[in-house]
Design a protein around this motif. Structure first.
Motif, PDB file in Angstrom:
ATOM      1  N   LEU A 271      88.322  38.984  43.551  1.00  0.00           N
ATOM      2  CA  LEU A 271      89.224  38.275  42.509  1.00  0.00           C
ATOM      3  C   LEU A 271      90.748  38.673  42.436  1.00  0.00           C
ATOM      4  CD1 LEU A 271      89.207  36.001  40.380  1.00  0.00           C
ATOM      5  CD2 LEU A 271      88.416  37.794  38.623  1.00  0.00           C
ATOM      6  N   PHE A 272      91.074  39.902  42.266  1.00  0.00           N
ATOM      7  CA  PHE A 272      92.224  40.365  42.612  1.00  0.00           C
ATOM      8  C   PHE A 272      93.047  40.004  43.651  1.00  0.00           C
ATOM      9  CE2 PHE A 272      95.430  43.583  43.163  1.00  0.00           C
ATOM     10  CZ  PHE A 272      96.161  43.646  42.156  1.00  0.00           C
ATOM     11  N   ASN A 273      92.458  40.185  44.605  1.00  0.00           N
ATOM     12  CA  ASN A 273      93.240  39.951  45.923  1.00  0.00           C
ATOM     13  C   ASN A 273      93.475  38.367  45.927  1.00  0.00           C
ATOM     14  OD1 ASN A 273      93.227  42.572  46.843  1.00  0.00           O
ATOM     15  ND2 ASN A 273      91.363  42.479  48.268  1.00  0.00           N
ATOM     16  N   GLU A 274      92.754  37.444  45.750  1.00  0.00           N
ATOM     17  CA  GLU A 274      93.074  36.057  45.736  1.00  0.00           C
ATOM     18  C   GLU A 274      93.945  35.639  45.020  1.00  0.00           C
ATOM     19  OE1 GLU A 274      92.889  32.270  46.989  1.00  0.00           O
ATOM     20  OE2 GLU A 274      91.880  33.911  47.599  1.00  0.00           O
ATOM     21  N   GLY A 275      94.099  36.757  43.504  1.00  0.00           N
ATOM     22  CA  GLY A 275      95.325  36.243  42.822  1.00  0.00           C
ATOM     23  C   GLY A 275      96.639  36.797  43.420  1.00  0.00           C
ATOM     24  N   TYR A 276      96.640  37.940  43.929  1.00  0.00           N
ATOM     25  CA  TYR A 276      97.647  38.794  44.302  1.00  0.00           C
ATOM     26  C   TYR A 276      98.401  37.947  45.603  1.00  0.00           C
ATOM     27  CZ  TYR A 276     100.867  42.597  45.204  1.00  0.00           C
ATOM     28  OH  TYR A 276     101.969  43.417  45.420  1.00  0.00           O
ATOM     29  N   ALA A 277      97.460  37.593  46.513  1.00  0.00           N
ATOM     30  CA  ALA A 277      97.893  36.677  47.494  1.00  0.00           C
ATOM     31  C   ALA A 277      96.966  35.639  47.993  1.00  0.00           C
ATOM     32  CB  ALA A 277      98.230  37.732  48.964  1.00  0.00           C
ATOM     33  N   THR A 278      97.148  34.528  47.457  1.00  0.00           N
ATOM     34  CA  THR A 278      96.336  33.498  47.588  1.00  0.00           C
ATOM     35  C   THR A 278      96.067  32.980  49.035  1.00  0.00           C
ATOM     36  OG1 THR A 278      98.136  31.802  47.243  1.00  0.00           O
ATOM     37  CG2 THR A 278      96.888  32.215  45.213  1.00  0.00           C
ATOM     38  N   SER A 279      94.781  32.556  49.325  1.00  0.00           N
ATOM     39  CA  SER A 279      94.527  32.027  50.647  1.00  0.00           C
ATOM     40  C   SER A 279      94.629  30.769  50.785  1.00  0.00           C
ATOM     41  CB  SER A 279      92.849  32.768  50.897  1.00  0.00           C
ATOM     42  OG  SER A 279      92.195  31.798  49.794  1.00  0.00           O
ATOM     43  N   GLY A 280      95.078  29.944  50.014  1.00  0.00           N
ATOM     44  CA  GLY A 280      95.227  28.403  50.059  1.00  0.00           C
ATOM     45  C   GLY A 280      95.931  28.110  48.823  1.00  0.00           C
ATOM     46  N   GLY A 281      96.516  26.755  49.007  1.00  0.00           N
ATOM     47  CA  GLY A 281      97.244  26.169  47.910  1.00  0.00           C
ATOM     48  C   GLY A 281      98.511  26.493  47.990  1.00  0.00           C
ATOM     49  N   PRO A 282      99.517  25.661  46.916  1.00  0.00           N
ATOM     50  CA  PRO A 282     101.105  25.651  47.037  1.00  0.00           C
ATOM     51  C   PRO A 282     101.539  27.270  46.629  1.00  0.00           C
ATOM     52  CG  PRO A 282     100.360  24.499  45.119  1.00  0.00           C
ATOM     53  CD  PRO A 282      98.940  24.877  45.761  1.00  0.00           C
ATOM     54  N   ASP A 283     100.801  27.781  45.824  1.00  0.00           N
ATOM     55  CA  ASP A 283     101.344  29.252  45.354  1.00  0.00           C
ATOM     56  C   ASP A 283     101.171  30.542  46.124  1.00  0.00           C
ATOM     57  OD1 ASP A 283     102.331  27.676  43.021  1.00  0.00           O
ATOM     58  OD2 ASP A 283     100.071  27.795  42.086  1.00  0.00           O
TER      59      ASP A 283
END
Length: 214
Positions: A24-36
């Motif tokens: 969860l932290f890693n997905e927030g720190y560097a997202t795997s998809g999407g515009p952000d």
């Protein structure tokens, strides 16, 4: 409050919980998809839950180490993106923007976890993050220490991404060719992964072989 599982299920269940919080932290720190590029809502929630878990399990070294890893990593967030919204490599970040309070808290947690005398995966990762955070600039990073930590982590987990990170650390601690040697055959474990190509290109560039890097 947390409802803790039966004692016989506890170690496995705790490992699963820690892994989910880590993801969860890693997905927030560097997202795997999407515009952000990042989602602070996800990484912030992971930190919140890790703090709550630490309250429930104050004596577990891996819980403390995971929270330390999150804080030591999140401390660099203010310098990760430039004014145009582009990612800034670690070597080029303005370290004066790093959150020193988070670094101090994460370092204290890491030291506390180490006192337990049981080395775990998150303790090693937190130690790597701390080594980066205490370096006054990229050139004075303790790369031999980081390479050694990744070597221990590689033995513990067998994770090919750890091998990839160790290759970078070895390249910085010794020379680019030493790092490139560690990449040999890694395709068999990682497949056609963009990070493997990026690391190989970067190390070839550092070695002076620009055509091969391109």
């Amino acid at each position: 409050r947390f409802a803790l599982p039966p004692q016989e299920q506890f170690p496995e269940r705790l490992r699963s919980v820690l892994h989910v919080l880590y993801l969860l932290f890693n997905e927030g720190y560097a997202t795997s998809g999407g515009p952000d590029l990042a989602r602070s809502d996800l990484s912030g929630e992971a930190i919140r839950l890790a703090r709550a878990l630490r309250i429930a399990l104050p004596d577990d070294p891996e819980v403390a180490a995971l929270l330390a890893l999150m804080l030591l990593t999140d401390a660099r967030r203010p310098a990760r993106v430039d004014a145009h919204g582009e990612l800034v490599p670690l070597a080029e970040q303005d370290r004066s923007l790093w959150d020193r309070a988070l670094i101090d808290e994460g370092t204290a947690l890491m030291i506390e976890a180490r006192r337990a005398g049981r080395v775990g995966e998150y303790q090693l990762q937190a130690a790597v993050a701390a080594a980066h955070d205490r370096a006054p600039d990229h050139g004075r990073t303790d790369w031999p220490e980081i390479a050694s930590l990744y070597g221990l982590l590689e033995q513990m987990t067998g994770n090919p991404m750890v091998t990839l990170n160790r290759a970078v650390a070895v390249a910085m601690a010794q020379d680019p060719r030493a790092g490139l040697e560690l990449l040999e055959g890694l395709e068999d474990r990682l497949g056609d992964h963009h990070r493997l190509h990026a690391v190989r290109a970067h190390l070839l560039e550092l070695a002076g072989d620009v055509p091969a890097a391109l």
